[in-house]
Design a protein around this motif. Structure first.
Motif, PDB file in Angstrom:
ATOM      1  N   GLU A 111       2.282 -42.206  25.449  1.00 23.00           N
ATOM      2  CA  GLU A 111       1.176 -41.300  25.757  1.00 23.00           C
ATOM      3  C   GLU A 111       1.322 -39.991  24.978  1.00 23.00           C
ATOM      4  O   GLU A 111       2.410 -39.420  24.894  1.00 23.00           O
ATOM      5  CB  GLU A 111       1.137 -40.993  27.256  1.00 23.00           C
ATOM      6  CG  GLU A 111      -0.028 -40.093  27.649  1.00 23.00           C
ATOM      7  CD  GLU A 111      -0.018 -39.726  29.130  1.00 23.00           C
ATOM      8  OE1 GLU A 111      -1.097 -39.468  29.690  1.00 23.00           O
ATOM      9  OE2 GLU A 111       1.088 -39.684  29.720  1.00 23.00           O
ATOM     10  N   LEU A 112       0.222 -39.524  24.407  1.00 21.81           N
ATOM     11  CA  LEU A 112       0.214 -38.270  23.658  1.00 21.81           C
ATOM     12  C   LEU A 112      -0.750 -37.301  24.328  1.00 21.81           C
ATOM     13  O   LEU A 112      -1.966 -37.530  24.337  1.00 21.81           O
ATOM     14  CB  LEU A 112      -0.218 -38.509  22.207  1.00 21.81           C
ATOM     15  CG  LEU A 112      -0.367 -37.262  21.328  1.00 21.81           C
ATOM     16  CD1 LEU A 112       0.967 -36.525  21.181  1.00 21.81           C
ATOM     17  CD2 LEU A 112      -0.929 -37.622  19.945  1.00 21.81           C
ATOM     18  N   VAL A 113      -0.206 -36.248  24.921  1.00 20.45           N
ATOM     19  CA  VAL A 113      -1.008 -35.187  25.534  1.00 20.45           C
ATOM     20  C   VAL A 113      -0.634 -33.881  24.850  1.00 20.45           C
ATOM     21  O   VAL A 113       0.540 -33.512  24.797  1.00 20.45           O
ATOM     22  CB  VAL A 113      -0.764 -35.079  27.051  1.00 20.45           C
ATOM     23  CG1 VAL A 113      -1.613 -33.944  27.642  1.00 20.45           C
ATOM     24  CG2 VAL A 113      -1.080 -36.394  27.742  1.00 20.45           C
ATOM     25  N   ILE A 114      -1.634 -33.205  24.307  1.00 14.01           N
ATOM     26  CA  ILE A 114      -1.415 -31.969  23.548  1.00 14.01           C
ATOM     27  C   ILE A 114      -1.838 -30.780  24.408  1.00 14.01           C
ATOM     28  O   ILE A 114      -3.001 -30.688  24.830  1.00 14.01           O
ATOM     29  CB  ILE A 114      -2.208 -31.994  22.230  1.00 14.01           C
ATOM     30  CG1 ILE A 114      -1.738 -33.166  21.362  1.00 14.01           C
ATOM     31  CG2 ILE A 114      -2.062 -30.676  21.485  1.00 14.01           C
ATOM     32  CD1 ILE A 114      -2.622 -33.435  20.156  1.00 14.01           C
ATOM     33  N   ASN A 115      -0.912 -29.887  24.690  1.00 13.63           N
ATOM     34  CA  ASN A 115      -1.176 -28.717  25.538  1.00 13.63           C
ATOM     35  C   ASN A 115      -1.725 -27.569  24.699  1.00 13.63           C
ATOM     36  O   ASN A 115      -1.097 -27.150  23.722  1.00 13.63           O
ATOM     37  CB  ASN A 115       0.101 -28.276  26.246  1.00 13.63           C
ATOM     38  CG  ASN A 115       0.572 -29.312  27.258  1.00 13.63           C
ATOM     39  OD1 ASN A 115      -0.220 -29.828  28.036  1.00 13.63           O
ATOM     40  ND2 ASN A 115       1.861 -29.631  27.233  1.00 13.63           N
ATOM     41  N   PHE A 116      -2.849 -27.042  25.117  1.00 13.71           N
ATOM     42  CA  PHE A 116      -3.636 -26.073  24.346  1.00 13.71           C
ATOM     43  C   PHE A 116      -3.686 -24.740  25.090  1.00 13.71           C
ATOM     44  O   PHE A 116      -4.215 -24.661  26.197  1.00 13.71           O
ATOM     45  CB  PHE A 116      -5.036 -26.655  24.155  1.00 13.71           C
ATOM     46  CG  PHE A 116      -6.020 -25.782  23.418  1.00 13.71           C
ATOM     47  CD1 PHE A 116      -5.621 -24.905  22.418  1.00 13.71           C
ATOM     48  CD2 PHE A 116      -7.376 -25.870  23.716  1.00 13.71           C
ATOM     49  CE1 PHE A 116      -6.547 -24.123  21.747  1.00 13.71           C
ATOM     50  CE2 PHE A 116      -8.316 -25.111  23.039  1.00 13.71           C
ATOM     51  CZ  PHE A 116      -7.897 -24.223  22.058  1.00 13.71           C
ATOM     52  N   ALA A 117      -3.143 -23.690  24.480  1.00  8.20           N
ATOM     53  CA  ALA A 117      -3.209 -22.339  25.043  1.00  8.20           C
ATOM     54  C   ALA A 117      -4.379 -21.598  24.417  1.00  8.20           C
ATOM     55  O   ALA A 117      -4.442 -21.436  23.196  1.00  8.20           O
ATOM     56  CB  ALA A 117      -1.913 -21.582  24.791  1.00  8.20           C
ATOM     57  N   SER A 118      -5.309 -21.175  25.245  1.00  4.25           N
ATOM     58  CA  SER A 118      -6.485 -20.446  24.760  1.00  4.25           C
ATOM     59  C   SER A 118      -6.744 -19.275  25.696  1.00  4.25           C
ATOM     60  O   SER A 118      -6.583 -19.397  26.918  1.00  4.25           O
ATOM     61  CB  SER A 118      -7.699 -21.383  24.721  1.00  4.25           C
ATOM     62  OG  SER A 118      -8.800 -20.768  24.087  1.00  4.25           O
ATOM     63  N   MET A 119      -7.141 -18.148  25.136  1.00  5.64           N
ATOM     64  CA  MET A 119      -7.294 -16.921  25.917  1.00  5.64           C
ATOM     65  C   MET A 119      -8.607 -16.862  26.681  1.00  5.64           C
ATOM     66  O   MET A 119      -9.639 -17.333  26.209  1.00  5.64           O
ATOM     67  CB  MET A 119      -7.221 -15.694  24.996  1.00  5.64           C
ATOM     68  CG  MET A 119      -5.828 -15.193  24.762  1.00  5.64           C
ATOM     69  SD  MET A 119      -5.829 -13.669  23.781  1.00  5.64           S
ATOM     70  CE  MET A 119      -6.199 -14.312  22.153  1.00  5.64           C
ATOM     71  N   LEU A 175      -3.476 -25.477  28.702  1.00  7.77           N
ATOM     72  CA  LEU A 175      -2.177 -25.153  29.284  1.00  7.77           C
ATOM     73  C   LEU A 175      -2.370 -24.699  30.734  1.00  7.77           C
ATOM     74  O   LEU A 175      -3.184 -23.799  31.005  1.00  7.77           O
ATOM     75  CB  LEU A 175      -1.510 -24.043  28.469  1.00  7.77           C
ATOM     76  CG  LEU A 175      -0.151 -23.566  28.974  1.00  7.77           C
ATOM     77  CD1 LEU A 175       0.910 -24.645  28.738  1.00  7.77           C
ATOM     78  CD2 LEU A 175       0.248 -22.262  28.273  1.00  7.77           C
ATOM     79  N   ASP A 176      -1.670 -25.338  31.654  1.00  5.17           N
ATOM     80  CA  ASP A 176      -1.757 -25.030  33.088  1.00  5.17           C
ATOM     81  C   ASP A 176      -3.162 -25.225  33.643  1.00  5.17           C
ATOM     82  O   ASP A 176      -3.501 -24.712  34.720  1.00  5.17           O
ATOM     83  CB  ASP A 176      -1.295 -23.590  33.381  1.00  5.17           C
ATOM     84  CG  ASP A 176       0.140 -23.328  32.935  1.00  5.17           C
ATOM     85  OD1 ASP A 176       0.950 -24.269  33.007  1.00  5.17           O
ATOM     86  OD2 ASP A 176       0.436 -22.192  32.518  1.00  5.17           O
ATOM     87  N   GLY A 177      -4.015 -25.928  32.885  1.00  2.00           N
ATOM     88  CA  GLY A 177      -5.349 -26.223  33.362  1.00  2.00           C
ATOM     89  C   GLY A 177      -6.320 -25.070  33.376  1.00  2.00           C
ATOM     90  O   GLY A 177      -7.389 -25.148  33.999  1.00  2.00           O
ATOM     91  N   ARG A 178      -6.000 -23.991  32.666  1.00  6.91           N
ATOM     92  CA  ARG A 178      -6.862 -22.802  32.699  1.00  6.91           C
ATOM     93  C   ARG A 178      -6.682 -21.983  31.432  1.00  6.91           C
ATOM     94  O   ARG A 178      -5.737 -22.189  30.659  1.00  6.91           O
ATOM     95  CB  ARG A 178      -6.511 -21.927  33.909  1.00  6.91           C
ATOM     96  CG  ARG A 178      -5.055 -21.492  33.933  1.00  6.91           C
ATOM     97  CD  ARG A 178      -4.714 -20.600  35.105  1.00  6.91           C
ATOM     98  NE  ARG A 178      -3.280 -20.364  35.204  1.00  6.91           N
ATOM     99  CZ  ARG A 178      -2.589 -19.488  34.483  1.00  6.91           C
ATOM    100  NH1 ARG A 178      -3.217 -18.762  33.561  1.00  6.91           N
ATOM    101  NH2 ARG A 178      -1.290 -19.332  34.658  1.00  6.91           N
ATOM    102  N   LEU A 179      -7.605 -21.034  31.222  1.00  6.47           N
ATOM    103  CA  LEU A 179      -7.462 -20.072  30.137  1.00  6.47           C
ATOM    104  C   LEU A 179      -6.391 -19.055  30.495  1.00  6.47           C
ATOM    105  O   LEU A 179      -6.170 -18.758  31.678  1.00  6.47           O
ATOM    106  CB  LEU A 179      -8.795 -19.366  29.877  1.00  6.47           C
ATOM    107  CG  LEU A 179      -9.964 -20.256  29.435  1.00  6.47           C
ATOM    108  CD1 LEU A 179     -11.237 -19.428  29.317  1.00  6.47           C
ATOM    109  CD2 LEU A 179      -9.661 -20.941  28.113  1.00  6.47           C
TER     110      LEU A 179
END
Length: 614
Positions: A442-450, A477-481
């Motif tokens: 499984e490939l899940v990419i965690n995305f940090a966005s402001m 990331l963490d399910g939120r901005l």
């Protein structure tokens, strides 16, 4: 324009070439207004004659305010700092890291040198300068009437002291980079091999001489550290304690046009005029800076609660283009937005990036596919109405002499993205439409966005959906901005990289000099990708070498560097940006952008309170 009289022949020749190359890109038309064609939709958005949503161009805006009416004596001014989070409050140029703090700083402090519209240092700042024949030694003379807000003179010792603090082992700010490392003897001082910086000489109270290891074209366009540090205040303080001290956080000092009177931490600052300001006493009596949430900017402007804001959310412009109480100023921003890939960590001991060949995002094919998967032309039109536009390389349009227009970057092509992923071994093993990694896991990419204005969430969702369309599972990331301060802590502004971040969306303000090493150098803490390569090291070094005094050679170097970054994709640029700044009609002598020759002490108003929308 006034230039230094005794510059070396090499530096002077460079300035002439820079002037020739940049003149064509600098537009100042005080009568220009936004285009007003078409009708309003029910949602308040404007449509053109074909029924399509109106797009705008930054070319249709002036960067200098039109003066209306007669200015009064004194008065106050309110500046809105647009942010959904508190400013950090590290209020010293030698230590701050985020733009919100810079906005606070610029009302009460400044550098010793100013620059013209061509990004070249001039001699009309708080200090003048002369360069030696070989371009390596600069002699600076601080004007006699330049004083700190407590009345003490700004001295050559203060300027030397700033270099000593930044080069100290206990310094906890972000400024000890390639710019400072070019000073003769500063590395030995940093490593404790010398008690002084041999390349800096205090000639007398107001004269400082700095010798650099290399004469580079960057020196006269941003390669000199110009911010002194008040030694009579900080001289006996342990370096590790300065950035958190009350003298930085609660009672900061500068030598700019206004003095800090009071601070509500993270929320507002009240300034009073500095009667002793070296350019002349400000025409305003008082300035108030306050943080304004992006969601209430329009209401604050309409009600006359602020005179201007540092940046207007351009997605809100079409519905508010005709506000009767403001004039919109506009300029091309020295900045771009980008998506970055986490490819390593920061080595605190060595103070350089440590690239991990086994990082989740280490495969360049994965990175290239993610670039091809997004349609930044559509993003610029849909979310920003043409006032941001698709970026292609990491040297933006604000520096047209070095921006490689022939490099297309990675154009939107989702089918190509799918093929790249398929060929690289990222296949949909279980038939659910989502690709597994090359080992079938499984490939899940965690995305940090402001977080930020109302566009932040739909924009992040667009990118996630675009990547899903080519078979990649990307999650916030963490399910939120992330709010501003948490975001930058996570990507590593203090050197502590959040290991859960795989990719992130950020923006970078390009300096007046084109040198990109502040974000991509091996020793740059702002190199949040933590990517490095010998080829990158070589090109960044060549870009500020003596050979690069030849503008054509420098263009060739940075063209090659832009292609390297297109090939390697440690980050990919998304949007070039414009800045829109609405200014209340009661305000005189206001400008945005570089080299306008207008300064904050000249701002005036025509009446006691800002005009409200009619």
């Amino acid at each position: 324009m006034y230039r230094m009289k005794h510059a070396s022949k090499v530096l002077f020749a460079l300035m002439l070439v820079l002037l020739f190359a940049l003149t064509a890109c600098n537009k100042t038309d005080s009568d220009a207004k936004p285009k007003d064609e078409g009708k309003k939709t029910e949602e308040g958005k404007k449509e053109n004659a074909k029924g399509e949503e109106q797009l705008y161009s930054i070319d249709d805006f002036s960067n200098i305010k039109t003066n209306e009416g007669e200015a009064m004596e004194g008065g106050s001014f309110t500046f809105g700092l647009v942010s959904d989070t508190a400013f950090q409050g590290t209020l010293n140029f030698n230590f701050y890291s985020g733009d919100p703090d810079a906005q606070v700083l610029e009302w009460f402090d400044e550098g010793m040198l100013t620059w013209d519209e061509n990004y070249v240092y001039t001699n009309d700042g708080a200090a003048t300068y002369e360069a030696s024949e070989d371009g390596k030694t600069f002699t600076f003379k601080i004007r006699d009437n330049v004083n700190w807000h407590d009345g003490e003179p700004v001295t050559a010792e203060d300027w030397l002291f700033a270099h000593e603090v930044i080069a100290n082992k206990d310094y906890d700010g972000p400024r000890f980079d390639s710019t400072l490392r070019n000073v003769v003897g500063i590395e030995d001082y940093h490593e404790g091999k010398a008690d002084t910086i041999s390349g800096i000489e205090v000639v007398d109270e107001k004269t400082l001489k700095i010798t650099y290891i290399e004469a580079t074209p960057s020196l006269i366009t941003g390669g000199i550290w110009t911010y002194p540090l008040a030694k009579h205040i900080f001289g006996d303080m342990p370096v590790k304690d300065i950035s958190s001290s009350p003298e930085v956080r609660e009672n900061p000092i500068g030598f700019g046009p206004f003095k800090v009177e009071s601070i509500v931490p993270g929320e507002s600052v009240t300034y009073t005029k500095n009667e002793d300001y070296w350019r002349g006493a400000p025409k305003l009596d008082k300035v108030t800076l306050k943080v304004i949430n992006p969601n209430v900017v329009v209401q604050s402007l309409k009600k006359g609660e602020v005179d201007t804001v540092d940046k207007f959310p351009v997605d809100q412009f079409p519905a508010n283009a005709e506000l009767s109480n403001v004039e919109y100023l506009g300029a091309i921003d020295r900045a771009y937005s980008y998506i970055g890939f986490k490819l390593g960590t920061w080595d605190k001991k060595a103070k350089e990036v440590k690239t991990d060949p086994n990082a989740k995002m280490a495969d360049v094919n994965l990175r290239k596919a993610m670039w091809h998967a997004v349609d930044n032309n559509a993003v610029g039109d849909r979310f920003y109405h043409g006032l941001r536009w698709a970026a292609t390389t990491l040297i933006p349009a604000s520096h047209p002499e070095y921006h490689d227009e022939s490099n297309p970057g990675a154009p939107y092509d989702p089918e190509k993205a799918k093929q790249i992923l398929e060929d690289a071994g990222y296949k949909d093993v279980d038939g659910d439409g989502i690709r597994e990694d090359k080992e079938g896991n499984e490939l899940v990419i965690n995305f940090a966005s402001m977080s930020g204005d109302e566009v932040a969430e739909p924009l992040a969702k667009y990118y996630i959906q675009a990547w899903e369309a080519v078979g990649l599972k990307v999650e916030l990331l963490d399910g939120r901005l992330q709010e501003f301060n948490s975001f930058y802590e996570g990507v590593g502004e203090k050197g502590d990289d959040n290991p859960n971040i795989d990719i992130y969306a950020a923006a970078w303000g390009v300096g007046i000099d084109v040198d990109p090493s502040g974000l991509y150098g091996r020793d740059a803490i702002y190199n949040f990708t933590r990517w490095s390569s010998e080829e990158n090291d070589r090109l960044l070094a060549e870009g500020i070498s003596e050979a690069a005094f030849d503008p054509e050679k420098r263009k060739e170097i940075y063209k090659e560097w832009q292609q390297l970054m297109t090939d390697e994709v440690p980050v990919f640029p998304t949007l070039y940006r414009s800045v829109l700044v609405p200014v209340n009609n009661r305000v005189h002598n206001y400008a945005i952008g570089d080299g306008t020759g207008m300064y904050k002490n000249e701002i005036e108003v025509t009446q006691e309170e800002p005009l409200a929308e009619k």
